[in-house]
Scaffold this motif. Structure first.
Motif, PDB file in Angstrom:
ATOM      1  N   LEU A  95       0.844  -1.243  -0.227  1.00 18.76           N
ATOM      2  CA  LEU A  95       0.297  -0.338  -0.158  1.00 18.76           C
ATOM      3  C   LEU A  95       0.503   1.551   0.382  1.00 18.76           C
ATOM      4  CD1 LEU A  95      -2.949   0.770  -0.380  1.00 18.76           C
ATOM      5  CD2 LEU A  95      -2.255   1.275   2.101  1.00 18.76           C
ATOM      6  N   LEU A  96       1.815   1.235   0.944  1.00 15.96           N
ATOM      7  CA  LEU A  96       2.887   2.336   0.891  1.00 15.96           C
ATOM      8  C   LEU A  96       3.443   2.765  -0.905  1.00 15.96           C
ATOM      9  CD1 LEU A  96       4.365   4.165   1.825  1.00 15.96           C
ATOM     10  CD2 LEU A  96       5.889   3.186   3.146  1.00 15.96           C
ATOM     11  N   ASP A  97       4.154   1.227  -1.093  1.00 16.63           N
ATOM     12  CA  ASP A  97       4.493   1.884  -2.938  1.00 16.63           C
ATOM     13  C   ASP A  97       2.732   2.269  -3.693  1.00 16.63           C
ATOM     14  OD1 ASP A  97       6.585   0.713  -4.928  1.00 16.63           O
ATOM     15  OD2 ASP A  97       4.188  -0.005  -5.695  1.00 16.63           O
ATOM     16  N   TYR A  98       2.162   2.099  -3.318  1.00 11.76           N
ATOM     17  CA  TYR A  98       0.864   2.150  -3.849  1.00 11.76           C
ATOM     18  C   TYR A  98       1.158   4.272  -3.678  1.00 11.76           C
ATOM     19  CZ  TYR A  98      -3.747   3.289  -5.584  1.00 11.76           C
ATOM     20  OH  TYR A  98      -5.052   3.554  -6.252  1.00 11.76           O
ATOM     21  N   PHE A  99       0.780   4.092  -2.467  1.00 13.25           N
ATOM     22  CA  PHE A  99       0.491   5.919  -2.498  1.00 13.25           C
ATOM     23  C   PHE A  99       1.729   6.449  -2.469  1.00 13.25           C
ATOM     24  CE2 PHE A  99      -2.454   5.167   1.681  1.00 13.25           C
ATOM     25  CZ  PHE A  99      -2.760   5.571   0.971  1.00 13.25           C
ATOM     26  N   ALA A 100       3.325   5.724  -3.413  1.00 13.27           N
ATOM     27  CA  ALA A 100       4.114   6.196  -3.330  1.00 13.27           C
ATOM     28  C   ALA A 100       4.335   6.794  -5.626  1.00 13.27           C
ATOM     29  CB  ALA A 100       5.331   5.523  -3.508  1.00 13.27           C
ATOM     30  N   GLN A 107       8.818   6.270 -10.921  1.00 10.31           N
ATOM     31  CA  GLN A 107      10.439   4.469 -11.418  1.00 10.31           C
ATOM     32  C   GLN A 107      10.472   4.344 -10.485  1.00 10.31           C
ATOM     33  OE1 GLN A 107      13.801   3.999 -10.254  1.00 10.31           O
ATOM     34  NE2 GLN A 107      14.093   3.041 -12.348  1.00 10.31           N
ATOM     35  N   ARG A 108      10.963   2.495 -10.482  1.00  3.52           N
ATOM     36  CA  ARG A 108      10.123   1.332  -9.289  1.00  3.52           C
ATOM     37  C   ARG A 108      11.530   1.202  -8.873  1.00  3.52           C
ATOM     38  NH1 ARG A 108       8.733  -3.954 -11.728  1.00  3.52           N
ATOM     39  NH2 ARG A 108       6.612  -3.126 -11.822  1.00  3.52           N
ATOM     40  N   ALA A 109      12.916   1.071  -9.447  1.00  2.00           N
ATOM     41  CA  ALA A 109      14.005   1.822  -8.392  1.00  2.00           C
ATOM     42  C   ALA A 109      13.661   2.808  -7.484  1.00  2.00           C
ATOM     43  CB  ALA A 109      15.063   1.535  -9.347  1.00  2.00           C
ATOM     44  N   ALA A 110      13.743   3.884  -7.841  1.00  2.00           N
ATOM     45  CA  ALA A 110      13.554   4.766  -6.980  1.00  2.00           C
ATOM     46  C   ALA A 110      12.428   4.472  -5.832  1.00  2.00           C
ATOM     47  CB  ALA A 110      13.277   5.853  -7.809  1.00  2.00           C
ATOM     48  N   ARG A 111      11.823   3.730  -6.319  1.00  2.00           N
ATOM     49  CA  ARG A 111       9.861   3.592  -5.437  1.00  2.00           C
ATOM     50  C   ARG A 111      10.519   2.497  -4.302  1.00  2.00           C
ATOM     51  NH1 ARG A 111       6.509   3.268  -9.207  1.00  2.00           N
ATOM     52  NH2 ARG A 111       6.671   0.916  -8.551  1.00  2.00           N
ATOM     53  N   VAL A 115      10.076   3.282   0.075  1.00  2.00           N
ATOM     54  CA  VAL A 115       9.578   2.883   0.388  1.00  2.00           C
ATOM     55  C   VAL A 115      10.221   2.282   1.561  1.00  2.00           C
ATOM     56  CG1 VAL A 115       7.874   0.848   0.469  1.00  2.00           C
ATOM     57  CG2 VAL A 115       7.859   2.465  -1.125  1.00  2.00           C
ATOM     58  N   GLU A 116      11.401   1.584   1.104  1.00  2.00           N
ATOM     59  CA  GLU A 116      11.768   0.911   2.549  1.00  2.00           C
ATOM     60  C   GLU A 116      12.400   1.560   3.310  1.00  2.00           C
ATOM     61  OE1 GLU A 116      16.065  -1.769   2.946  1.00  2.00           O
ATOM     62  OE2 GLU A 116      15.044  -2.024   1.524  1.00  2.00           O
ATOM     63  N   ALA A 117      13.156   2.707   2.399  1.00  2.00           N
ATOM     64  CA  ALA A 117      13.732   4.294   3.429  1.00  2.00           C
ATOM     65  C   ALA A 117      12.226   4.565   4.898  1.00  2.00           C
ATOM     66  CB  ALA A 117      13.926   5.467   3.093  1.00  2.00           C
ATOM     67  N   LEU A 118      11.279   4.615   4.082  1.00  2.00           N
ATOM     68  CA  LEU A 118      10.502   5.084   5.290  1.00  2.00           C
ATOM     69  C   LEU A 118       9.729   3.898   6.164  1.00  2.00           C
ATOM     70  CD1 LEU A 118       8.182   6.907   2.824  1.00  2.00           C
ATOM     71  CD2 LEU A 118       9.637   8.483   4.650  1.00  2.00           C
ATOM     72  N   LEU A 119       9.996   2.418   5.517  1.00  2.00           N
ATOM     73  CA  LEU A 119       9.134   1.988   6.468  1.00  2.00           C
ATOM     74  C   LEU A 119      10.252   1.691   7.537  1.00  2.00           C
ATOM     75  CD1 LEU A 119       7.872  -0.978   3.891  1.00  2.00           C
ATOM     76  CD2 LEU A 119       6.734   0.538   5.314  1.00  2.00           C
ATOM     77  N   ARG A 120      11.461   1.747   7.912  1.00  2.00           N
ATOM     78  CA  ARG A 120      12.628   1.160   8.781  1.00  2.00           C
ATOM     79  C   ARG A 120      12.642   2.794   9.661  1.00  2.00           C
ATOM     80  NH1 ARG A 120      16.137  -2.675   7.387  1.00  2.00           N
ATOM     81  NH2 ARG A 120      16.399  -3.454   5.698  1.00  2.00           N
ATOM     82  N   GLN A 121      12.414   3.676   8.746  1.00  4.65           N
ATOM     83  CA  GLN A 121      11.958   4.969   9.739  1.00  4.65           C
ATOM     84  C   GLN A 121      11.233   4.902  10.425  1.00  4.65           C
ATOM     85  OE1 GLN A 121      12.119   8.183   6.882  1.00  4.65           O
ATOM     86  NE2 GLN A 121      12.109  10.094   8.836  1.00  4.65           N
TER      87      GLN A 121
END
Length: 303
Positions: A95-100, A107-111, A115-121
């Motif tokens: 869902l976070l990927d969808y909102f991104a 761009q998939r790699a940037a996304r 997403v990983e950075a925000l989920l870790r944060q």
């Protein structure tokens, strides 16, 4: 970078005057907007989030006209409303990927990196494959922050974020918010005094659509040092005490009542001077006893 709110007013069709000539200067960092339910906080937050129009006034954010350049503002805005829904069967990462994508990160790699950075944060990385319907209230709030942080917003608005959280989740959430004010304007709208006391370097107190006080919490507390008195009294004595003294607050302790009173001198025998806190500032301001004198304390307080 400042958010400048000038003479913003809003009256609803039913006649309720939600905001009455609100003016505030909000610097970068964590800013607390403190007031009771129905004070006008959520109306102001929705206006800042470009979801509602004021009747009059202007708002500027780092050179942007918030009311006239809504699309530009939305590109640099993060908003966590008081209540928001999630798809209960969706996984957090998906869902976070969808909102991104909706935020324009196509761009998939940037996304994937964002997403990983925000989920870790937000401390959700380990539960990224879990369905959101199984998240606790605090986990959902942290997911909401992750969504709000997409695009590195210059303005982040969080409306009553800790209401309903258990103590452990509240601490986790406040720790997260404390990390976010370094490069952005973060407005924390709440009726919980402790949230502002623990997080915010600047604040305003609002009630009935008007700003009663704009101040730095520590300076506001210092202004009433030596003017807060405490005693343990019988509950039956409170009405007579209230007739001659400014009662700040009362609490029960072992079946008796602990009363805090505002005054230049001790109210009488049995009272002791105590160090003030932000709750004392809040209640004395709401009652009209707090009288700021310096420009830093924004003399909008009532008399």
């Amino acid at each position: 970078m400042n958010l400048t709110i000038s003479n913003v007013s809003k009256t609803y069709p039913n006649g309720v005057r939600a905001l009455q000539g609100i003016s505030l200067t909000v610097p970068a960092g964590l800013y607390g907007l403190l007031g009771p339910n129905g004070a006008g906080k959520s109306t102001l937050m929705r206006i800042l989030a470009t979801l509602q129009e004021p009747d009059e006034g202007s708002i500027q954010l780092a050179g942007l006209d918030v009311l006239g350049q809504k699309e530009k503002v939305r590109e640099t805005l993060g908003y966590l409303p008081q209540e928001f829904g999630v798809y209960p069967k969706a996984k957090a990462e998906d869902l976070l990927d969808y909102f991104a994508v909706l935020k324009g990160i196509t761009q998939r790699a940037a996304r994937r990196e964002v997403v990983e950075a925000l989920l870790r944060q937000t401390n959700l990385w380990d539960v990224r494959r879990q369905q959101l319907g199984g998240f606790s209230g605090g986990m959902k709030q942290r997911f909401g922050v992750a969504v709000a942080l997409l695009g590195n917003p210059k303005l982040l608005i969080v409306d009553e974020p800790t209401a309903g959280l258990d103590p452990a989740e509240r601490v986790r959430f406040l720790n997260l918010l404390s990390e976010l004010g370094e490069n952005s304007v973060v407005i924390l709208s709440t009726h919980i005094v402790e949230d502002v006391a623990e997080l915010c370097t600047n604040m305003a107190i609002i009630n009935q659509g008007q700003i009663l006080l704009e101040a730095e919490p520590l300076r506001a507390i210092e202004r009433i040092r030596g003017k807060v008195w405490r005693s343990v009294v019988e509950k039956s004595a409170l009405p007579a005490l209230a007739q001659v003294h400014a009662i700040i607050s009362t609490r029960l302790l072992g079946g008796r009542t602990v009363v805090r009173v505002y005054g230049e001198a001790a109210p009488g025998a049995g009272f002791e001077a105590v160090p003030p806190d932000l709750e004392d500032v809040y209640f004395t301001t709401m009652a009209g006893h707090y009288h700021p004198t310096s420009a830093q304390e924004g003399g909008a307080a009532t008399s």
